[in-house]
Design a protein around this motif. Structure first.
Motif, PDB file in Angstrom:
ATOM      1  N   ASP A 331       1.060  -1.138   0.088  1.00  0.00           N
ATOM      2  CA  ASP A 331      -0.128   0.094  -0.014  1.00  0.00           C
ATOM      3  C   ASP A 331       0.774   1.146  -0.178  1.00  0.00           C
ATOM      4  OD1 ASP A 331      -2.207  -1.543   0.025  1.00  0.00           O
ATOM      5  OD2 ASP A 331      -2.643  -1.456   2.200  1.00  0.00           O
ATOM      6  N   TRP A 332       2.125   1.277   0.050  1.00  0.00           N
ATOM      7  CA  TRP A 332       3.132   2.467   0.157  1.00  0.00           C
ATOM      8  C   TRP A 332       3.226   2.839  -1.438  1.00  0.00           C
ATOM      9  CZ3 TRP A 332       7.992   0.645   3.189  1.00  0.00           C
ATOM     10  CH2 TRP A 332       7.415   0.442   4.592  1.00  0.00           C
ATOM     11  N   ALA A 333       2.668   2.334  -2.224  1.00  0.00           N
ATOM     12  CA  ALA A 333       2.915   2.793  -3.841  1.00  0.00           C
ATOM     13  C   ALA A 333       2.000   4.088  -3.817  1.00  0.00           C
ATOM     14  CB  ALA A 333       2.305   1.748  -4.666  1.00  0.00           C
ATOM     15  N   GLY A 334       2.689   5.003  -4.411  1.00  0.00           N
ATOM     16  CA  GLY A 334       1.903   6.415  -4.564  1.00  0.00           C
ATOM     17  C   GLY A 334       1.819   7.286  -3.454  1.00  0.00           C
ATOM     18  N   GLU A 335       2.322   6.680  -2.167  1.00  0.00           N
ATOM     19  CA  GLU A 335       2.402   7.511  -0.878  1.00  0.00           C
ATOM     20  C   GLU A 335       3.922   7.974  -0.561  1.00  0.00           C
ATOM     21  OE1 GLU A 335       0.148   8.391   1.272  1.00  0.00           O
ATOM     22  OE2 GLU A 335      -1.667   7.337   0.366  1.00  0.00           O
ATOM     23  N   THR A 336       3.932   8.989  -0.017  1.00  0.00           N
ATOM     24  CA  THR A 336       5.629   9.472   0.500  1.00  0.00           C
ATOM     25  C   THR A 336       5.921   8.641   1.776  1.00  0.00           C
ATOM     26  OG1 THR A 336       5.346  11.783  -0.463  1.00  0.00           O
ATOM     27  CG2 THR A 336       6.986  11.402   1.059  1.00  0.00           C
ATOM     28  N   VAL A 337       6.926   7.948   1.758  1.00  0.00           N
ATOM     29  CA  VAL A 337       7.201   7.071   2.877  1.00  0.00           C
ATOM     30  C   VAL A 337       8.808   7.175   2.833  1.00  0.00           C
ATOM     31  CG1 VAL A 337       7.457   5.062   1.729  1.00  0.00           C
ATOM     32  CG2 VAL A 337       7.168   5.042   4.163  1.00  0.00           C
ATOM     33  N   TYR A 338       9.302   7.566   3.998  1.00  0.00           N
ATOM     34  CA  TYR A 338      10.812   7.431   4.154  1.00  0.00           C
ATOM     35  C   TYR A 338      11.092   6.144   5.017  1.00  0.00           C
ATOM     36  CZ  TYR A 338      10.540  12.283   2.869  1.00  0.00           C
ATOM     37  OH  TYR A 338      10.255  13.336   2.266  1.00  0.00           O
ATOM     38  N   VAL A 339      12.072   5.456   4.609  1.00  0.00           N
ATOM     39  CA  VAL A 339      12.401   4.235   5.396  1.00  0.00           C
ATOM     40  C   VAL A 339      14.181   4.340   5.560  1.00  0.00           C
ATOM     41  CG1 VAL A 339      12.587   1.663   5.291  1.00  0.00           C
ATOM     42  CG2 VAL A 339      10.614   3.021   4.326  1.00  0.00           C
ATOM     43  N   ASP A 340      14.271   3.932   6.879  1.00  0.00           N
ATOM     44  CA  ASP A 340      15.897   3.620   7.280  1.00  0.00           C
ATOM     45  C   ASP A 340      16.033   2.241   7.501  1.00  0.00           C
ATOM     46  OD1 ASP A 340      18.463   5.102   8.517  1.00  0.00           O
ATOM     47  OD2 ASP A 340      17.998   3.016   9.184  1.00  0.00           O
ATOM     48  N   HIS A 341      16.659   1.290   6.441  1.00  0.00           N
ATOM     49  CA  HIS A 341      16.659  -0.054   6.698  1.00  0.00           C
ATOM     50  C   HIS A 341      17.984  -0.602   6.646  1.00  0.00           C
ATOM     51  CE1 HIS A 341      16.698  -4.177   5.050  1.00  0.00           C
ATOM     52  NE2 HIS A 341      15.450  -4.404   5.637  1.00  0.00           N
ATOM     53  N   ARG A 342      18.266  -1.577   7.742  1.00  0.00           N
ATOM     54  CA  ARG A 342      19.431  -1.981   7.974  1.00  0.00           C
ATOM     55  C   ARG A 342      19.300  -3.516   8.507  1.00  0.00           C
ATOM     56  NH1 ARG A 342      22.815   2.744   9.342  1.00  0.00           N
ATOM     57  NH2 ARG A 342      21.361   4.628   9.234  1.00  0.00           N
ATOM     58  N   GLU A 343      20.406  -4.287   8.211  1.00  0.00           N
ATOM     59  CA  GLU A 343      20.550  -5.614   8.350  1.00  0.00           C
ATOM     60  C   GLU A 343      21.859  -6.133   8.890  1.00  0.00           C
ATOM     61  OE1 GLU A 343      19.832  -7.705   4.999  1.00  0.00           O
ATOM     62  OE2 GLU A 343      17.620  -7.646   4.974  1.00  0.00           O
ATOM     63  N   ARG A 344      21.872  -6.992  10.141  1.00  0.00           N
ATOM     64  CA  ARG A 344      23.261  -7.444  10.502  1.00  0.00           C
ATOM     65  C   ARG A 344      23.071  -8.633  10.865  1.00  0.00           C
ATOM     66  NH1 ARG A 344      27.773  -4.598  12.160  1.00  0.00           N
ATOM     67  NH2 ARG A 344      26.840  -2.724  11.430  1.00  0.00           N
TER      68      ARG A 344
END
Length: 495
Positions: A331-344
């Protein structure tokens, strides 16, 4: 006591969350009416009760909820609400009274506030008194208990006393510090509530309830200090300290936000002692007698030290806080969304890593740049938010719907996922998500050890939201990278 069909409103609150399992233990069939059933998903008594979704202020949503019910417990009050809370309280009480009468309910039990007669009451005490009158004037026999300061682990009144006394060797207080208070232990409140289900139908009245001690508020704080092993606190009375200023001060010094501290302080402007003492003629006191104030403090501190706090004031929904769940990724399509994604990758096994994840926040901290987290909490409290000091109910385990500092646990899939929704004041919606899986991150579950996936999601609201995100962007590398590094490192060291 005969088995009864019981309905509890306010089961996600401090008193309701403790009453429900005690009524089950007493042998009653319990139905709980809540706006957000998911908040009860992880409580230990969830499978022992029937859960119904409804909103007391929406009469249509109550249809069928009161069917075949013998006793209704009304335990709802908008302590931290805005200016219209009184109207909402009255409408909700009227809706309950009407629905209970239509369904043939035999008894309503309500917990209100202890107050003096013929005195100017605070807005919140007036509202509680009016709710009691609405229920007493209904077609259903009602028992109204009027209690003052409730002492128990996690209660707002006790936490205010505890934090003020722990942190301030010298306290400046308003003149109400010399008013008389009759505190009551939460276990005694629950005793009266459970017993009220069996009262005879002809009883339709209010009862004052209180513990065996009458003391001034200042004496309560020094008695707490004595039980907690602290030196006696010096109290300086400032006649010019208004309830508003006192509320701001309490909000600054303690975890209790200003919106909740204000009604608590306003209710202390008058003496709060029992005027009638005939409750014993209808409901005998608990076996062994009522709990003294010092014993109630000792019991509360022991539960806090042992991590056995059943419910807490912080579990209550904060008025105005974001409540919408995180939208699903498609549902994020078309919406302004900011993501900080990290993996470890983590050398520890998934179970060990999860224990660290689930213990995050509160006294355990956030594993990165403590000063930055503290400053963000101070900023939030400065604008009327909850701040960072709500802490957590249990140091090791979280439940869906619980408060965690300035977050709310939106979803927990134990061992795999923890999703937190921000309740700080921000121009948008914010979430923090931590996922634990087996194996290496890049190898999609292959290999040894575990993988921690960390995701911060922000849906901005207008230009202010976008500016907010970019203003804090420089700190993400320190805060979020430090968090995922230190969480995995802690797990590896404890493996």
């Amino acid at each position: 006591m005969d088995t009864l069909q019981v309905l509890i409103t306010g089961a996600t609150g401090y008193i309701g969350g403790r009453l429900a399992p005690r009524l089950v233990t007493a042998g009653h069939h319990v139905r709980v009416l809540v706006r957000s059933p998911e908040k009860l998903r992880d409580v230990p008594w969830r499978d022992s009760v029937e859960v119904v979704r409804a909103d007391l202020s929406d009469k249509a949503s109550l249809a069928g909820a009161f069917d075949e019910i013998d006793v209704v417990y009304y335990l709802v009050h908008a302590m931290g609400g805005g200016g219209s809370f009184s109207d909402v309280d009255k409408r909700s009480a009227a809706n309950v009274a009407e629905a209970a009468a239509a369904a043939g309910v035999r008894r309503i039990v309500y917990l209100g506030g202890l107050h003096p007669s013929n005195a100017e009451l605070s807005t919140h005490l007036k509202s509680r008194l009016e709710v009691g009158r609405i229920l007493l004037d209904s077609a259903v026999p009602t028992v109204v208990f009027q209690a003052g300061v409730v002492i128990g682990s996690g209660s707002a009144s006790f936490e205010m006393v505890r934090h003020l006394t722990n942190r301030l060797p010298v306290m400046t207080t308003p003149k109400w510090v010399h008013n008389n208070i009759q505190p009551i232990a939460v276990r005694d409140v629950l005793h009266y509530l459970v017993a009220a289900a069996a009262t005879t139908p002809e009883i339709n009245r209010a009862f004052d309830i209180g513990g065996p001690d009458v003391m001034q508020y200042g004496e309560m704080m020094n008695a707490y200090a004595d039980v907690a092993g602290l030196v006696r606190r010096r109290i300086v009375v400032l006649p010019v300290l208004t309830p508003r200023l006192a509320g701001l001060w309490v909000g600054l010094v303690t975890p209790i936000p200003h919106g909740l501290a204000m009604p608590l302080i306003e209710s202390l402007q008058n003496d709060a002692v029992m005027h009638d003492h005939d409750i014993d003629g209808f409901i005998p006191p608990p076996e062994g007698g009522l709990t003294t104030y010092r014993e109630a403090v000792r019991l509360a501190l022991r539960k806090i030290d042992n991590g056995e706090v059943e419910t807490s004031w912080s579990g209550a929904t904060i008025a105005g806080a974001p409540s919408d769940p995180l939208p699903s990724d498609p549902d994020w399509a078309g919406e302004t969304v900011y993501v900080d994604h990290r993996e470890r990758d983590c050398a520890a096994d998934p179970e060990t890593l999860w224990k660290v994840v689930e213990s995050i926040g509160g006294e355990n901290g956030w594993y990165s740049f403590p000063l930055a987290w503290a400053i963000r909490g101070w900023m939030d409290r400065a604008v009327g938010g909850v701040g960072l000091r709500r802490g957590r109910r249990d140091p090791r385990h979280l439940n869906t719907g619980e408060a965690l500092d300035f977050w709310r646990v939106e979803e927990i899939d134990r061992g795999k996922l923890l999703r937190l929704r921000a309740e700080m004041k921000v121009p948008g919606g914010a979430w923090l998500e931590l996922r634990v899986s087996e194996g290496q991150c890049a190898a999609e579950g292959q290999g040894s050890g575990s993988c921690l996936e960390q995701r911060a999601v922000f849906f901005p609201r207008g230009l202010a939201g976008r500016l907010y995100w970019y203003s804090i962007l420089p700190f993400h590398g320190v805060v979020f990278e430090g968090m995922i590094t230190n969480i995995t490192g802690t797990a590896e060291r404890s493996n």
